[in-house]
Design an enzyme around this catalytic site. Structure first.
Site, mmCIF file in Angstrom:
data_model
loop_
_atom_site.group_PDB
_atom_site.id
_atom_site.type_symbol
_atom_site.label_atom_id
_atom_site.label_comp_id
_atom_site.label_asym_id
_atom_site.label_seq_id
_atom_site.Cartn_x
_atom_site.Cartn_y
_atom_site.Cartn_z
ATOM 1 N N HIS A 64 -3.013 -1.344 3.050
ATOM 2 C CA HIS A 64 -3.039 0.103 3.298
ATOM 3 C C HIS A 64 -2.555 0.798 2.014
ATOM 4 C CE1 HIS A 64 -1.630 3.941 5.014
ATOM 5 N NE2 HIS A 64 -2.340 3.674 6.088
ATOM 6 N N ASP A 105 4.604 -5.653 4.981
ATOM 7 C CA ASP A 105 4.231 -4.421 5.669
ATOM 8 C C ASP A 105 3.870 -4.811 7.101
ATOM 9 O OD1 ASP A 105 3.140 -2.192 6.773
ATOM 10 O OD2 ASP A 105 1.602 -1.867 5.232
ATOM 11 N N GLN A 134 1.337 -2.846 11.458
ATOM 12 C CA GLN A 134 0.368 -3.166 12.516
ATOM 13 C C GLN A 134 0.766 -4.426 13.280
ATOM 14 O OE1 GLN A 134 -2.159 -1.336 13.480
ATOM 15 N NE2 GLN A 134 -2.323 0.121 11.806
ATOM 16 N N LYS A 168 3.621 3.948 15.750
ATOM 17 C CA LYS A 168 2.587 2.995 16.184
ATOM 18 C C LYS A 168 3.131 2.053 17.251
ATOM 19 C CE LYS A 168 0.489 2.769 11.576
ATOM 20 N NZ LYS A 168 -0.651 3.671 11.617
ATOM 21 N N CYS A 184 -7.322 4.596 5.067
ATOM 22 C CA CYS A 184 -6.341 4.489 3.967
ATOM 23 C C CYS A 184 -6.408 3.115 3.312
ATOM 24 C CB CYS A 184 -4.921 4.773 4.450
ATOM 25 S SG CYS A 184 -4.732 6.413 5.109
HETATM 26 C C1 LIG Z 1 -0.897 -1.527 7.614
HETATM 27 C C2 LIG Z 1 -0.314 -0.149 7.498
HETATM 28 N N1 LIG Z 1 0.637 0.085 6.601
HETATM 29 C C3 LIG Z 1 1.201 1.289 6.454
HETATM 30 C C4 LIG Z 1 0.797 2.356 7.234
HETATM 31 C C5 LIG Z 1 1.434 3.685 7.014
HETATM 32 O O1 LIG Z 1 2.127 4.105 8.157
HETATM 33 P P1 LIG Z 1 2.739 5.575 8.157
HETATM 34 O O2 LIG Z 1 1.586 6.518 8.013
HETATM 35 O O3 LIG Z 1 3.416 5.695 9.476
HETATM 36 O O4 LIG Z 1 3.666 5.660 7.022
HETATM 37 C C6 LIG Z 1 -0.217 2.168 8.173
HETATM 38 C C7 LIG Z 1 -0.713 3.297 8.972
HETATM 39 O O5 LIG Z 1 -1.847 3.336 9.398
HETATM 40 C C8 LIG Z 1 -0.776 0.876 8.320
HETATM 41 O O6 LIG Z 1 -1.750 0.643 9.202
#
Ligand SMILES: Cc1ncc(COP(=O)(O)O)c(C=O)c1O
Length: 421
Positions: free
Chosen positions: A135, A211, A214, A237, A379
């Site tokens: 992401h 990270d 998900q 999430k 993203c």
């Molecule tokens: C794999 C992953 N990392 C990071 C994020 C970023 O999350 P946030 O927008 O809550 O900071 C997301 C959000 O879709 C994600 O799917």
């Protein structure tokens, strides 16, 4: 992080998504069509208990934390710190009172990590390894460091099913100072072999960042078994509120890292031209934190714990299996599904596209049927480029989704296909 057992059907599960739906007020609002919410990968819905926890806090207990010495302020601080312990225990943190740092979201947690490591630990020419399916939140902060610090980025590749290729892992990780990767891809659904990569990365002395945005909402996570040094995830999430994220780190790593933001609460002392950072975790929590949101996230963790994360993982596997089967049966070669073919290798999302139909058009037709899916680049623009598309549609599931939701998705997709053929 091993593979989970086969889950043949939703009837054998320990909870019924139809009953779960009743805990989430959004599903009982009057609408033209029943809400088929298949966008939890972007942001989940939240149960009444989370809304009540935040509401009750504001109504009965609000005062700023870590500052006042009056009873109300102490009670607010106690609730905030109790949520920290709960969230730490939820992911098996050995020292939850020190190792759990609250941020705004995963993005801020990951920026905190990159910025802090960029001040002292990383230097020009140092190697940071990512994957090509990150992401932007776990990619752009490192690109920014590359541009102003001169670190070098390298990437672990993946195969045509979105599974990481580990053949050259030693070569890629040799000399790396940071290895930062997702536990589960928000586009491909791939569950990465994180612990295996972490082990090799550690043998080369790298700091390993996960990270888990998900992953934490869908599967049990124990940070001790995972083998990461730092892990980021986001409240909204995982049935919690927006505006709160988490950074977990082991004590050694967190203690070695300088603060990210400066201001109130993150200092032990300030003189005219110098400061002494506060102890963990406060040195990373500058300014008034998201108090109600942290308390709401604590309530979300209670809700997830009551269901049991293993039961949630089983549910997600079962619905993933059904969804993949039904979509493949109905659309065959006319649909392109991205990511691993085996449902056991995926977390709770399916990205797909129909030839000659823009994902936004699919999403709009689906919306006419009350079916909410995400369309866009998710993203993850470098990954989209590699897949040769500008965007995909993505259906993502959580505990309140059942087979009826999958059927509604399939019927609405058939309608979209008819409309554009
Ligand atoms: C794999 C992953 N990392 C990071 C994020 C970023 O999350 P946030 O927008 O809550 O900071 C997301 C959000 O879709 C994600 O799917």
């Amino acid at each position: 992080m091993g593979t989970l057992p086969e889950m043949p059907n939703l009837n054998e599960l320990s909870f019924d998504p139809k009953v779960i739906k009743k805990d989430f007020p959004i599903f009982s609002q009057n609408r033209d069509k029943p809400l088929v919410f298949l966008d939890s990968g972007a942001s989940s819905q939240r149960p009444t208990s989370v809304l009540d926890a935040m509401d009750d806090y504001y109504r009965t207990t609000h005062a700023n934390v870590h500052r006042g010495v009056y009873a109300l302020a102490e009670e607010a601080t106690n609730r905030y710190e109790a949520a920290r312990l709960k969230i730490g225990n939820f992911i098996g943190a050995p020292n939850p009172s020190k190792e759990i740092v609250f941020s705004k979201n995963s993005t801020e947690s990951l920026n905190l990590i990159a910025n802090s490591l960029g001040h002292g630990y990383l230097h020009a020419g140092d190697k940071v390894v990512l994957t090509k399916m990150e992401h932007h939140a776990n990619h752009v902060p490192w690109i920014m460091l590359a541009s102003y610090l001169g670190i070098k980025l390298e990437f672990i590749d993946h195969d045509e099913q979105g599974r990481l290729i580990l053949d050259n892992l030693d070569q890629t990780l040799d000399g790396a100072k940071v290895v930062s990767l997702t536990l589960a891809s928000n586009v491909l659904g791939t569950i990465t072999p994180f612990s295996q990569i972490a082990q090799v990365a550690h043998s080369y002395g790298a700091i390993v960042v996960g990270d888990a945005s998900q992953y934490v909402p869908h599967m049990p996570l124990n940070v001790k078994e995972l083998g990461a040094d730092l892990v980021a995830f986001t409240g909204h999430k995982m049935l919690g509120p927006t505006g709160v994220g988490v950074l977990w780190g082991n004590l050694k790593t967190l203690e070695s890292m300088p603060p990210f933001l400066g201001g109130g609460d993150m200092i032990a002392d300030v003189r005219l031209e110098s400061y002494t950072p506060n102890e963990l975790p406060y040195k990373f929590e500058a300014g008034t934190p998201p108090i109600a949101e942290v308390i709401g996230l604590g309530a979300a963790v209670d809700y997830l714990n009551n269901l049991g994360m293993q039961n949630i993982a089983n549910h997600d596997r079962a619905i993933m299996k059904i969804a993949l089967e039904k979509i493949n049966d109905r659309f065959g070669d006319t649909i392109k599904i991205y990511g691993p073919k085996d449902y056991k290798e995926r977390s709770g999302c399916i990205s797909f596209s129909f030839e000659n139909v823009h994902p936004h058009d699919i999403s709009q037709i689906l919306d006419l049927h009350g079916v909410c899916v995400r369309a866009g680049h998710h993203c993850a623009k470098p990954l989209m480029r590699e897949l040769g598309v500008a965007a995909t549609a993505r259906a993502s599931f959580h505990i309140y989704n059942d087979e009826d939701d999958v059927d509604a998705l399939v019927e609405a997709l058939a309608e979209a296909q008819r409309y554009f053929s």
